[in-house]
Design an enzyme around this catalytic site. Structure first.
Site, PDB file in Angstrom:
ATOM      1  CD  GLU A 177      10.801  -1.591  -1.159  1.00  0.00           C
ATOM      2  OE1 GLU A 177       9.570  -1.773  -0.656  1.00  0.00           O
ATOM      3  OE2 GLU A 177      11.631  -2.436  -0.733  1.00  0.00           O
ATOM      4  CE  LYS A 219       9.492  -4.591  -2.989  1.00  0.00           C
ATOM      5  NZ  LYS A 219       9.716  -5.752  -2.191  1.00  0.00           N
TER       6      LYS A 219
END
Length: 357
Positions: A177, A219
């Site tokens: 992420e 992500k």
């Protein structure tokens, strides 16, 4: 877990019409959200809230996995069952946030680097024993006219690469992420430039650390203007810029991209996801969601800290509704008509609220 198993898990997490619930807020962050609604934050109230989310009827139809915090993965339901087992009994994978947070970057006081590599291998093995099948690590990138610096991008990309490699060594699927924040007055063009630069650095680091792309998920943020920008882009502009950036920088071997909501309102996060999936042209990865506030906020407001059955049911219905809408958006089949049955909670713009952990 073998590389074949992690590859299968990664694909299952982005199965058609499904996405991930991010419920990995730290205790201080969740306490702030509780405080805003006058809810007392205790170990029991936090467990009740999590259990309400995890047992929402029909949620498993649209939720493939749940990212938990250290406190949550160790908790048990009111009936005495561990929360990971509560999830697995519904066919939902358990995940765990494993970074220890963003800390000031030496030499650049306005930037941060995410820490948590020390002892990570042992912590991952413990979490796996508690039922975790995947993990998450969040890097935070701030945009200004001169930021991010090369040092910030490089340090965070390297940490993401090391984290992902250790996850795969242990047998967990890493969710990578790199979040380019919405805070600021930057344009959508500046966001696309920085997001592309960050993604390029991250995948270079993943390559250098020999991370198997088929056994991970990305992500990222969507490409949007800063929330203080005077010119806010249209939904088609966000969709086009986001998909263009992904096509340029994300290898086709990655099985799935699960967007963070990043402070968008729950409805807007759904609309943007749907618009991205409706665009023509190649999309070699599944494109879905890993939303925190955009899934949780309506449920939290409906529950409001009350243990009465009607409040718990209202919270679960709010979560199930947003999960259903986002599941449709991941297929490009969301419509405004799907909101007709929703209660009028959770439709406000949450962009000024707390950052995800």
């Amino acid at each position: 877990m073998t590389s074949h198993d992690t590859e299968s898990t990664a694909r299952a997490l982005v199965a058609g019409g499904k996405g991930i619930l991010a419920a990995d807020e730290t205790v201080p962050t969740l306490t702030k959200r509780f405080d805003a609604l006058g809810i007392r934050s205790t170990e029991r109230s936090r467990r009740t809230y999590r259990e309400m989310l995890f047992t929402a009827p029909a949620a498993a139809e649209f939720i493939s996995g749940v990212i938990m915090h250290d406190e949550t993965i160790r908790q048990r339901s009111a009936g005495g069952t561990s929360l990971p087992k509560v999830l697995s009994s519904q066919g939902i994978f358990s995940g765990i946030k494993v970074d220890t947070g963003a800390k000031p970057l030496a030499g650049s006081p306005d930037e941060t680097v995410t820490e948590g590599l020390d002892g990570l291998r042992d912590r991952l093995a413990e979490y796996q024993g508690l039922g975790a099948c995947f993990a998450k690590w969040r890097a935070v990138i701030r945009i200004t006219e001169v930021l991010p610096s090369f040092a910030c991008v490089s340090a965070n990309a390297h940490a993401l690469g090391r984290y992902a490699a250790i996850c795969q060594e242990v047998g967990l699927v890493p969710i990578v992420e790199p979040e380019v924040l919405m805070e600021g007055s930057h344009t959508i063009e500046r966001c696309e430039e920085v997001t592309g630069m960050v993604l390029h650095a991250v995948f270079q680091a993943l390559f250098e650390q020999r991370v198997l792309l088929e056994s991970m998920l990305l992500k990222p943020n969507m490409v949007v203007a800063g929330k203080a920008c005077f010119r806010q882009p249209s939904v088609p502009d966000v969709a086009a810029a986001t998909l263009r950036c992904l096509r340029r920088h994300v290898p086709a071997a990655v099985p799935g991209i699960v967007f963070l909501s990043g402070g968008q309102s729950d409805r807007l996060a759904t609309i943007h996801l749907d618009a991205i999936n409706r665009l023509p042209g190649p999309k070699p990865w599944k494109i879905s969601f890993s939303y925190g506030r955009a899934l949780q906020d309506p449920a939290l407001e409906a529950w409001h800290g009350r243990d009465e059955n009607e409040n718990l049911k209202a919270g679960q219905e709010a979560l199930s509704h947003r999960a259903r809408c986002n599941g449709a958006a991941s297929l490009g089949t969301y419509t405004d008509d799907m909101e007709a049955s929703a209660a009028p909670v959770g439709t406000a713009d949450h962009r000024t609220e707390w950052q995800d952990d």
